[in-house]
Design a protein around this motif. Structure first.
Motif, mmCIF file in Angstrom:
data_model
loop_
_atom_site.group_PDB
_atom_site.id
_atom_site.type_symbol
_atom_site.label_atom_id
_atom_site.label_comp_id
_atom_site.label_asym_id
_atom_site.label_seq_id
_atom_site.Cartn_x
_atom_site.Cartn_y
_atom_site.Cartn_z
ATOM 1 N N ARG A 148 0.833 -1.114 -0.076
ATOM 2 C CA ARG A 148 0.139 0.013 -0.004
ATOM 3 C C ARG A 148 0.677 1.274 -0.165
ATOM 4 N NH1 ARG A 148 -4.700 -0.032 4.045
ATOM 5 N NH2 ARG A 148 -6.227 0.095 2.330
ATOM 6 N N ASN A 149 0.658 2.254 -0.703
ATOM 7 C CA ASN A 149 1.379 3.609 -1.050
ATOM 8 C C ASN A 149 2.665 3.326 -1.153
ATOM 9 O OD1 ASN A 149 -1.094 4.860 -0.497
ATOM 10 N ND2 ASN A 149 -0.526 4.697 1.683
ATOM 11 N N TRP A 150 3.261 2.301 -2.110
ATOM 12 C CA TRP A 150 4.637 2.173 -2.386
ATOM 13 C C TRP A 150 5.016 3.090 -3.226
ATOM 14 C CZ3 TRP A 150 6.179 1.607 -7.474
ATOM 15 C CH2 TRP A 150 4.980 1.306 -8.276
ATOM 16 N N LYS B 195 9.564 7.652 -3.024
ATOM 17 C CA LYS B 195 9.953 9.151 -2.961
ATOM 18 C C LYS B 195 10.399 9.639 -1.699
ATOM 19 C CE LYS B 195 6.417 10.531 -5.947
ATOM 20 N NZ LYS B 195 5.200 11.076 -6.470
ATOM 21 N N GLN B 196 10.311 9.135 -0.613
ATOM 22 C CA GLN B 196 10.816 9.354 0.800
ATOM 23 C C GLN B 196 11.959 8.850 1.070
ATOM 24 O OE1 GLN B 196 7.539 8.030 3.661
ATOM 25 N NE2 GLN B 196 6.227 9.508 3.182
ATOM 26 N N SER B 197 12.411 7.787 0.164
ATOM 27 C CA SER B 197 13.755 7.273 0.510
ATOM 28 C C SER B 197 15.013 8.167 0.200
ATOM 29 C CB SER B 197 14.010 5.674 0.039
ATOM 30 O OG SER B 197 12.680 5.124 0.568
#
Length: 70
Positions: free
Chosen positions: A61-63, A68-70
């Motif tokens: 979910r929300n992969w 983007k956060q990484s």
């Protein structure tokens, strides 16, 4: 039906799924010992229901947001 084998309809009732699901599992080779005679599947009476390989934990979910956060 041949002794020791069962029909798609009987196996579907036993496993609690639709006959079409059993046909699909047989066609994909996920039911051990299932053999097709013409247009009819012969499934061993003692065949076990294959495990469902779908992810139900929400792991994916929300992969896109996680990348983007990484």
């Amino acid at each position: 039906m041949i002794e020791g084998f069962s029909t798609v309809k009987d196996i579907a009732k036993k496993w609690g799924v639709t006959p079409r699901t059993v046909q699909t599992l047989c066609a994909e080779g996920k039911v051990e010992g299932a053999t097709k005679f013409g247009d009819v599947w012969a499934i061993p009476v003692d065949a076990e229901k294959p495990t469902d390989g779908r992810v139900t934990t929400g792991e994916y979910r929300n992969w896109r947001k996680k990348e983007k956060q990484s």
